[in-house]
Scaffold this active site. Structure first.
Site, PDB file in Angstrom:
ATOM      1  N   ASP A   1      55.142 -26.369 -41.418  1.00  0.00           N
ATOM      2  CA  ASP A   1      56.055 -25.254 -41.603  1.00  0.00           C
ATOM      3  C   ASP A   1      56.227 -24.565 -40.250  1.00  0.00           C
ATOM      4  OD1 ASP A   1      57.337 -22.958 -43.249  1.00  0.00           O
ATOM      5  OD2 ASP A   1      55.707 -21.971 -42.152  1.00  0.00           O
ATOM      6  N   GLY A   2      57.480 -24.326 -39.856  1.00  0.00           N
ATOM      7  CA  GLY A   2      57.743 -23.776 -38.536  1.00  0.00           C
ATOM      8  C   GLY A   2      57.079 -22.445 -38.300  1.00  0.00           C
TER       9      GLY A   2
ATOM     10  N   ASP B   1      66.852 -24.663 -35.989  1.00  0.00           N
ATOM     11  CA  ASP B   1      67.974 -25.336 -36.646  1.00  0.00           C
ATOM     12  C   ASP B   1      67.576 -25.656 -38.082  1.00  0.00           C
ATOM     13  OD1 ASP B   1      70.313 -26.667 -37.187  1.00  0.00           O
ATOM     14  OD2 ASP B   1      69.729 -28.515 -36.159  1.00  0.00           O
TER      15      ASP B   1
END
Length: 228
Positions: free
Chosen positions: A106-107, A124
């Site tokens: 997970d970013g 993005d």
């Protein structure tokens, strides 16, 4: 995966994630080359949502780039980006490049737990929906504060804001949140003549940037100085 007139479209949760189309090339050039132009240095790059390897391909075009971290929560998308022949041909094998490190995570969690800092950060991601509400965690004031803390002085962030002609409130909400996190912001967009979609983005920096002072550092097929 769907074949559309010889081009490959890859879907997730019913939405197009990426494709091997001219429009995908244009989108990648805009979201990558504008923050790369605005940043004082481009040595270290973080891409959140880089499973297709297309934005990574564009970032690798800079000789000054020393490392790219491409983070995607979807291991299948990263697998496709590394191993699906038609996609690998399209992204020029970017995710297997020696300068690139791919991370399945997970970013937000990755940034929270990282001690690294970056010169350019590219976010993005698809818009949050009822099918994937956890994505909303990556559009919050708290997350943008974390991005600011992990951005090197003179660095730049670009955030994809979906379709500005269909849901402009989405784009302006992101810009408002970035400003609340202490960023200087410049909204920009890319209108696709073929699809009629106006893609929105926000450029965010911790230092003021003069719009007319942004100059492309490399030549691109679509994003010319005139279009910039």
């Amino acid at each position: 995966m769907v074949d559309v007139e010889g081009e490959m479209w890859i879907y997730s949760n019913g939405e197009v994630m990426f494709s091997t189309t001219k429009e995908e090339d244009e989108y990648a050039e805009v979201i990558v080359h504008i923050p790369m132009a605005a940043a004082k240095s481009v040595r270290n790059v973080l891409i959140i949502g880089g499973g297709g390897g297309i934005t990574t391909r564009e970032a690798l075009r800079y000789e000054e780039v020393e490392s790219i971290t491409s983070v995607d929560i979807d291991d299948i998308m990263l697998h496709y980006g590394k191993n699906l022949d038609r996609l690998v041909e399209f992204n020029k094998g970017s995710l297997s490049h020696r300068k690139v490190r791919t991370v399945i995570a997970d970013g937000r969690s990755y940034v929270e737990n990282s001690l690294e800092t970056w010169d350019v950060i590219i976010v993005d991601l698809p818009e949050p929906t009822s099918k994937c509400p956890s994505l909303s965690r990556l559009f919050t004031l708290q997350f943008y504060n974390q991005l600011r803390d992990h951005l090197n002085p003179g660095g730049a962030i670009s955030i994809g804001c979906s379709t500005s002609n269909w849901m402009p409130e989405y784009m302006w909400s992101i810009e408002t949140t970035l400003k609340e996190a202490g960023f200087f912001t410049i909204p920009f967009h890319h209108f696709s003549v073929n699809t009629g979609v106006d893609w929105g983005y926000i450029l965010a920096t911790t230092l003021p940037v003069e719009v007319k002072g942004i100059e492309l550092k490399i030549a691109s097929d679509f994003l010319t100085e005139e279009r910039l």
